[in-house]
Write an enzyme that holds these catalytic residues in place. Structure first.
Site, short mmCIF file in Angstrom:
data_model
loop_
_atom_site.label_atom_id
_atom_site.label_comp_id
_atom_site.label_asym_id
_atom_site.label_seq_id
_atom_site.Cartn_x
_atom_site.Cartn_y
_atom_site.Cartn_z
N ASP B 30 0.83 -1.20 0.04
CA ASP B 30 -0.15 -0.15 0.18
C ASP B 30 0.94 1.32 -0.19
O ASP B 30 1.79 1.18 0.47
CB ASP B 30 -0.84 -0.10 1.30
CG ASP B 30 -2.33 0.82 1.13
OD1 ASP B 30 -2.24 1.52 -0.13
OD2 ASP B 30 -2.96 0.71 2.05
N GLY B 31 0.50 2.30 -0.67
CA GLY B 31 1.04 3.63 -0.69
C GLY B 31 1.81 4.09 -1.93
O GLY B 31 2.33 5.13 -1.77
N ARG B 43 0.69 9.07 -10.73
CA ARG B 43 0.44 7.80 -9.83
C ARG B 43 1.26 6.72 -10.35
O ARG B 43 1.70 6.00 -9.62
CB ARG B 43 -0.96 7.21 -9.60
CG ARG B 43 -2.12 8.32 -8.68
CD ARG B 43 -3.51 7.83 -8.97
NE ARG B 43 -3.55 6.64 -8.31
CZ ARG B 43 -3.97 6.36 -6.95
NH1 ARG B 43 -3.69 7.45 -6.14
NH2 ARG B 43 -3.83 5.00 -6.63
N SER B 75 -6.33 -6.07 -6.84
CA SER B 75 -7.57 -6.54 -6.18
C SER B 75 -8.77 -6.48 -7.15
O SER B 75 -8.53 -5.62 -8.06
CB SER B 75 -7.85 -5.95 -4.80
OG SER B 75 -8.55 -4.49 -5.21
N THR B 76 -9.69 -7.21 -6.86
CA THR B 76 -10.89 -7.20 -7.94
C THR B 76 -11.51 -5.72 -7.92
O THR B 76 -12.04 -5.44 -8.84
CB THR B 76 -11.90 -8.21 -7.42
OG1 THR B 76 -12.21 -8.11 -5.97
CG2 THR B 76 -11.50 -9.64 -7.63
N ASN B 78 -9.69 -2.97 -7.57
CA ASN B 78 -8.85 -2.16 -8.38
C ASN B 78 -9.30 -1.90 -9.78
O ASN B 78 -8.80 -0.88 -10.42
CB ASN B 78 -7.42 -2.68 -8.22
CG ASN B 78 -6.61 -2.29 -6.87
OD1 ASN B 78 -5.73 -3.38 -6.48
ND2 ASN B 78 -7.39 -1.49 -6.08
N ARG B 195 1.45 -4.60 6.11
CA ARG B 195 0.65 -3.52 5.38
C ARG B 195 1.28 -2.41 5.29
O ARG B 195 1.26 -1.81 6.62
CB ARG B 195 -0.87 -3.45 5.55
CG ARG B 195 -1.48 -2.47 4.93
CD ARG B 195 -3.04 -2.65 4.74
NE ARG B 195 -3.62 -1.86 3.73
CZ ARG B 195 -4.73 -2.04 3.25
NH1 ARG B 195 -5.33 -2.94 3.47
NH2 ARG B 195 -4.92 -1.20 2.16
#
Lengths: 481, 258
Positions: B30-31, B43, B75-76, B78, B195
């Site tokens: 994450d991040g 991004r 992930s689904t 995303n 995480r």
């Protein structure tokens, strides 16, 4: 001769003890079959059938796989398997009829044609043995000839026969070469286009440059070798010059396959092994376990090759899940690769399915009838200029019409004939029979190994055929092999 | 290996865990977006910078003797991101996968993917994923599972569906038999989840497998996460008293992973 004639199997001329059984499982059978097809193509009836109906040039690997499987079934130890295969071949050939460019009728089931096909295979076998320095002696020749006679009798019990004795056979062979064979378009298509343009086998499909480089050298060589081995009078009639040195090359090729057959481990020179390497979709009839390890290794090598060689970074047309109408037309619909959609293209699809599922007469008829209905529907909707064939442009202009009732009917018939236990679900085993995915290979499409209800099965088929979505398993069946 | 500071006595009696090294470590990476935003970069630059962290962590886990490493890549959910970002991400994944395929293979790392069912995955990427899986499937040194187009709930629903489809009677459905229906049933339960970026959520990640996992939430953003951070997290894990819902133990103290 060396491995030519073990005694004591006279009762069964085609069984596991026969010369033919052994030969059809060896790599050099590929050489025999390829040379024979040139001699066959020079026969006007066969040449016409090949030009109008065959997917040989567009899908040579599939054709090779089906030919190999068929020949192996014809010499299966189980006589019921042989009988079934012979009946299937008969039905397949009976559907291939028409007229050639000069309006002469052709019929693949004609007894004369059948006899010539078997004759070319026999003669090519003898030639291959001779060129490889393994000339067969009298008894071995007699025995081999008897086996080929039995082969023809199995296929055509009431039809054409080969001459009763070998002496008469050579007279017959020479007379056909001198009097019947012609300079057909099919011969040149095979020699010039097939070898020059043969698409990459599935393993190398993602590496067109590698394949093209190898083919540029191997294609003309293969072509020249086969030309050099043809009867001289025929070569003259076909206007094919013998390139100096190819006779030596031809001896070398035959000799090395022969030596390889004798010296290398048996599993390496088995035709199954080569087929396994070339075509991951191929499932050998027997001895699959022994090949699983090899296939595993080959799969890893293929994966590595694809991963480390530069890939197309940019999103090409093939990067999309939905392909363009023109790509779908050329990759899937135009099975014969002649740029048009005609009945033989759809018949080739039906034939491929029928072969995979080993359908009986009734189911095969239903399947062909469903494809024929679809063809009529397509012609009505898409053949705007009424010339009896559909061009890529006509197809692209009206692609939406593809999901008509006739296509849904094909999906339903396909479901029925695949669902062999009639439980209204396609289970993993039935799925495998249709898509012929061997061992633990993951076809990538995610469709194999699932249980599919009628609705889901029909939906996926329509997705592929009408929606033009990529599907691992259907692509493998119709587009890639 | 984590630095030996003499605290080996807190080892936990977990199979495959004898040296205090978690058998199965999972990372929620994450991040990336915040990392890029802090630098006023698009991004996609955050995702690009994440590659270094991924390779560093794989190397660190490999060296530390972690048997199973799972990375949550996509992930689904995303798919709901802007199409341009999704495209960039998919392209980066493909490039990284091809770039590192051989080195992963030579390190004896078996690579697997969890998820990968959405038709929006470009065929070329799907092909590379299949190739990497095929190439490395016989490796045993470490198993790297990349959760890509993954959703923990979806896996559970799929497992339930397959039980129902096969007509398994309710009394025969146990935790063990259920787990065998999940993708990669040979995958052991997760011991430690890292995480990054300080977020403290599960986000639908391997829901079944993280049931008894220890979680650490280092504040460092994923593109800055390096082997040193990874070792600190292993150290934090080593100090934890894993109880698996058993006897009460003193409240957790000690230095947490940053």
């Amino acid at each position: 001769m060396s491995d030519a004639a073990p005694a004591g199997t006279d009762a069964d001329p085609l069984g596991p003890g026969s010369m033919l059984h052994r030969l059809t499982h060896q790599t050099r059978w590929g050489l025999v079959a390829t040379r024979a097809i040139v001699l066959e193509a020079a026969h006007p009836q066969i040449g016409a059938a090949l030009i109008t109906n065959s997917t040989f040039v567009a899908h040579p690997w599939r054709r090779l796989r089906n030919t190999v499987l068929s020949a192996q079934r014809m010499v299966d130890p189980d006589s019921e398997v042989r009988r079934r295969e012979a009946a299937r071949l008969n039905r397949l050939h009976a559907r291939i009829t028409g007229t050639d460019a000069e309006n002469r009728p052709f019929n693949a089931a004609d007894p004369e044609v059948r006899a010539w096909v078997v004759a070319t295979l026999f003669e090519s076998t003898v030639t291959m043995y001779r060129l490889s320095g393994e000339s067969l002696d009298g008894p071995a020749l007699d025995r081999l000839y008897a086996e080929f006679q039995a082969f023809l009798a199995l296929m055509d019990p009431y039809g054409g026969k080969l001459p009763p004795t070998l002496r008469e056979f050579w007279r017959y062979y020479t007379s056909v070469v001198e009097e019947r064979l012609e300079n057909t378009e099919a011969v040149h298509v095979i020699l010039d286009r097939l070898f020059a343009q043969v698409p990459a086998p599935p393993l190398l499909r993602d590496r067109p440059a590698v394949w093209a480089a190898g083919r540029a050298i191997a294609g003309p060589t293969a072509s020249a070798i086969i030309v050099a081995s043809l009867p001289e009078s025929l070569r003259a009639r076909l206007g094919l010059a013998e390139v100096p040195g190819t006779r030596t090359l031809m001896h070398a090729a035959c000799l090395s396959t022969s030596l390889a057959t004798r010296l290398l481990p048996e599993s390496w020179t088995r035709l199954d092994t080569v087929m396994t390497m070339l075509d991951p979709g191929y499932t050998p009839q027997r001895g699959g376990e022994a090949l699983a390890g090899l296939r595993r290794g080959m799969a890893k090598a293929g994966a590595l090759l694809r991963l480390i060689t530069p890939g197309q970074e940019t999103a090409a047309a093939g990067d999309s899940a939905v392909r363009s109408a023109s790509r779908f037309f050329s990759e899937v619909l135009d099975q014969t690769g002649d740029g048009h959609l005609r009945w033989p293209d759809l018949a080739a699809m039906a034939r491929e399915i029928a072969t995979r599922l080993d359908l009986d007469t009734q189911d095969e008829d239903r399947l062909f009838a469903a494809f024929a209905d679809w063809w009529r529907e397509l012609q009505k909707e898409l053949d705007t200029d009424g010339d009896g064939r559909i061009t890529g442009g006509e197809y692209a202009a009206a692609a939406a019409a593809m999901a008509g009732p006739a296509l849904i009917r094909i999906a339903e018939v396909l479901f029925d004939v695949t669902d062999t236990d009639d439980d209204q679900v396609i289970d993993a085993r039935e799925c495998r029979a249709l898509f012929r995915t061997a061992f633990d290979q993951d076809p990538g499409g995610g469709d194999v190994g699932e249980r599919l209800t009628r609705g889901e099965f029909v939906r996926r088929f329509l997705d592929f055929m009408a929606g033009r979505r990529h599907s691992g398993v259907y692509d493998q069946m119709f587009a890639q092999s | 290996m984590a630095a030996n500071d003499g605290s080996d006595h807190v080892l936990l009696p977990e199979a495959g865990d004898v040296r205090g090294v978690p058998h199965h470590v999972a990372c929620v990476m994450d991040g990336n977006g915040r990392w890029a935003a802090q630098r006023s970069l698009p991004r996609v630059e955050g995702h690009r910078a994440a590659e270094t962290a991924v390779i560093d962590v794989i190397e660190a886990a490999h060296t530390a003797g972690v048997g199973w490493l799972s990375l949550y890549a996509f992930s689904t959910e995303n798919w709901r991101r802007p199409a341009a970002e999704v495209d960039d991400l998919l392209r980066l994944v493909r490039r990284a996968l091809r770039k590192h395929a051989l080195s992963l293979h030579t390190r004896g790392i078996r690579c697997r993917f969890l998820g990968v069912t959405d038709p929006r995955i470009p065929p070329a990427l799907a092909r590379d994923i299949a190739d990497l899986t095929t190439l490395t499937r016989d490796n045993r040194r470490m198993t790297l599972t990349v959760a890509f187009d993954h959703g923990g709930r979806r896996d559970i629903v799929e497992a339930a569906r397959s039980l129902i489809r096969d007509g398994v009677p309710p009394e025969q459905v146990t935790e063990e038999s259920f787990a065998r229906r999940l993708p990669h049933p040979d995958m052991p339960e997760v011991d430690l989840v890292i995480r990054t970026s300080g977020e403290q959520r599960i986000s639908n990640f391997m829901l079944w497998q993280v049931a008894y996992a220890e979680w650490v939430f280092p504040r460092v953003l994923w593109p800055d996460f390096r082997a040193g951070h990874f070792w600190e997290c292993l150290e934090t894990y080593r100090r934890r008293d894993r109880r698996f819902g058993g006897v009460q133990a003193p409240a957790l103290t000690g230095k947490e992973c940053r």
